[in-house]
Design an enzyme around this catalytic site. Sequence first.
Site, mmCIF file in Angstrom:
data_model
loop_
_atom_site.group_PDB
_atom_site.id
_atom_site.type_symbol
_atom_site.label_atom_id
_atom_site.label_comp_id
_atom_site.label_asym_id
_atom_site.label_seq_id
_atom_site.Cartn_x
_atom_site.Cartn_y
_atom_site.Cartn_z
ATOM 1 N N ASP A 129 54.142 12.286 31.131
ATOM 2 C CA ASP A 129 55.107 13.218 30.573
ATOM 3 C C ASP A 129 56.391 12.441 30.254
ATOM 4 O O ASP A 129 56.896 11.685 31.100
ATOM 5 C CB ASP A 129 55.370 14.319 31.594
ATOM 6 N N ASP A 145 59.381 11.879 19.249
ATOM 7 C CA ASP A 145 58.588 12.530 18.205
ATOM 8 C C ASP A 145 57.725 13.582 18.871
ATOM 9 O O ASP A 145 56.532 13.387 19.093
ATOM 10 C CB ASP A 145 57.728 11.465 17.503
ATOM 11 N N TYR A 178 55.038 20.744 5.716
ATOM 12 C CA TYR A 178 55.637 21.538 6.791
ATOM 13 C C TYR A 178 56.239 22.812 6.189
ATOM 14 O O TYR A 178 56.734 22.777 5.055
ATOM 15 C CB TYR A 178 56.764 20.762 7.495
HETATM 16 N N1 SAM Z 1 55.612 14.976 14.088
HETATM 17 C C1 SAM Z 1 54.888 16.001 14.707
HETATM 18 C C2 SAM Z 1 55.440 17.368 14.441
HETATM 19 O O1 SAM Z 1 56.636 17.590 14.610
HETATM 20 O O2 SAM Z 1 54.671 18.226 14.050
HETATM 21 C C3 SAM Z 1 54.728 15.738 16.164
HETATM 22 C C4 SAM Z 1 53.702 14.666 16.329
HETATM 23 S S1 SAM Z 1 53.108 14.173 17.812
HETATM 24 C C5 SAM Z 1 51.381 14.385 17.493
HETATM 25 C C6 SAM Z 1 53.493 15.269 19.127
HETATM 26 C C7 SAM Z 1 53.016 14.655 20.448
HETATM 27 O O3 SAM Z 1 53.854 15.084 21.520
HETATM 28 C C8 SAM Z 1 51.584 14.984 20.855
HETATM 29 O O4 SAM Z 1 50.832 13.795 20.802
HETATM 30 C C9 SAM Z 1 51.712 15.535 22.293
HETATM 31 O O5 SAM Z 1 50.656 15.094 23.129
HETATM 32 C C10 SAM Z 1 53.061 14.957 22.699
HETATM 33 N N2 SAM Z 1 53.759 15.670 23.783
HETATM 34 C C11 SAM Z 1 53.986 17.000 23.928
HETATM 35 N N3 SAM Z 1 54.690 17.251 25.039
HETATM 36 C C12 SAM Z 1 54.926 16.031 25.624
HETATM 37 C C13 SAM Z 1 55.609 15.618 26.788
HETATM 38 N N4 SAM Z 1 56.188 16.498 27.589
HETATM 39 N N5 SAM Z 1 55.640 14.277 27.071
HETATM 40 C C14 SAM Z 1 55.043 13.352 26.256
HETATM 41 N N6 SAM Z 1 54.382 13.706 25.121
HETATM 42 C C15 SAM Z 1 54.336 15.018 24.819
#
Ligand code: SAM
Length: 365
Positions: A186, A205, A286
């Site tokens: 996390d 991101d 988007y």
């Molecule tokens: N650019 C994209 C959007 O805004 O639609 C976001 C892309 S990226 C795929 C988002 C990532 O955040 C995912 O891979 C998810 O696993 C990760 N994620 C969500 N919550 C998280 C957290 N608390 N810590 C680390 N990664 C996290």
Amino acid sequence: MTGTQLAHNITYWHVVEDAEERMLNKPFLSLVALLVVQSSTGFDETQSNNHVGESIEETGFYQSIRLTSEKPLFEKQSQYQKIEVHNSPHYGKILVLDGVLQLAERDADSYNEMMAHIPMFQHPDPKRVLVIGGGDGYVLSEVLKHESVERVDHVDLDSDVIDACKDHFSWGDAWQDPRVQLHLADGASFARNAEDGSYDVIIQDSSDPWTWDENGNEVELPSSVLYSDEHFSNIHRILKPDGILNIQAEMIQIPSDIEGIAGWRQNVLNKGFRSARYGSLYTSSYPTGQIGFLLCEKDPTKAAKYHSIEQLHTQMNEAGRATTYYHPRLQNSSFDLPLWAEKQIYGEDGYKGPCSPRCDIMSLA
Ligand code: SAM
């Protein structure tokens, strides 16, 4: 494994459980920020085709992308989220998490290049970088285009997203770069346990921090921990004195989003960042065709000079690491917003911080 990494792993479980709980407690997600494969939405165009679409409940706005086939190229329910990769005739391959479109091959360059290159070029010499979220790997691959980079810590919750993207997207080899250290954790927990002054640039991101239930109530998502007070304090602490944070900051044409942007901006300024500016970019896949980022600087006087950014960008292009959306003039112009947006984000009188959005914290000399 170093002592620091061991500490991350030990404390990871507690916070991942938090994030996991949030993910399991999100029954409303599919009801509102709705992205579903569907064959009919009531207008002719969609009658005979499958689409992936997102409905914004508070504005009544709906947009969808036509898919090549009803059958996804890849589908898996991971420990954290439902992962899908689809093909589409116009947008190429599409990554969908829990029904929400994350990126489309055709226009993902805009979001990912701006998320990576604006902070990386703004910093005079970015060597140590932290990428939080971004499990698709695109931001990571853009960060690696910078020769100054010695090490990138990449932290994402979900190894299944990473594996899917390694298999399906052209930038999926980013994790093979020896400068990259992947941490399955996390992001909030990772930042909590990182040492003071560790990073030059941090890029967050994340997926959306919230959605709305059918009664119009806000529902927190796992990435909401990445927008908390405590997390912003930790990010400020683990950045070096001239460090820069760039975070995914949603869309100005959705009322609750622009309120959120103003709140996050105030929050990071309260934590000690001297400048926080919202930059905007075009992305037709988007909803509303726009999204933005919040560039937060601890010491804007240390920002790179414009002519050195131009030189570095030219060198990058010549070395075969070209960009397709980002170019150096966007380093300033992406922060110019419509008047109404500027007033909502910076206040009625405009921004009165140490550096206005237009004062050009990079010297043009
Ligand atoms: N650019 C994209 C959007 O805004 O639609 C976001 C892309 S990226 C795929 C988002 C990532 O955040 C995912 O891979 C998810 O696993 C990760 N994620 C969500 N919550 C998280 C957290 N608390 N810590 C680390 N990664 C996290």
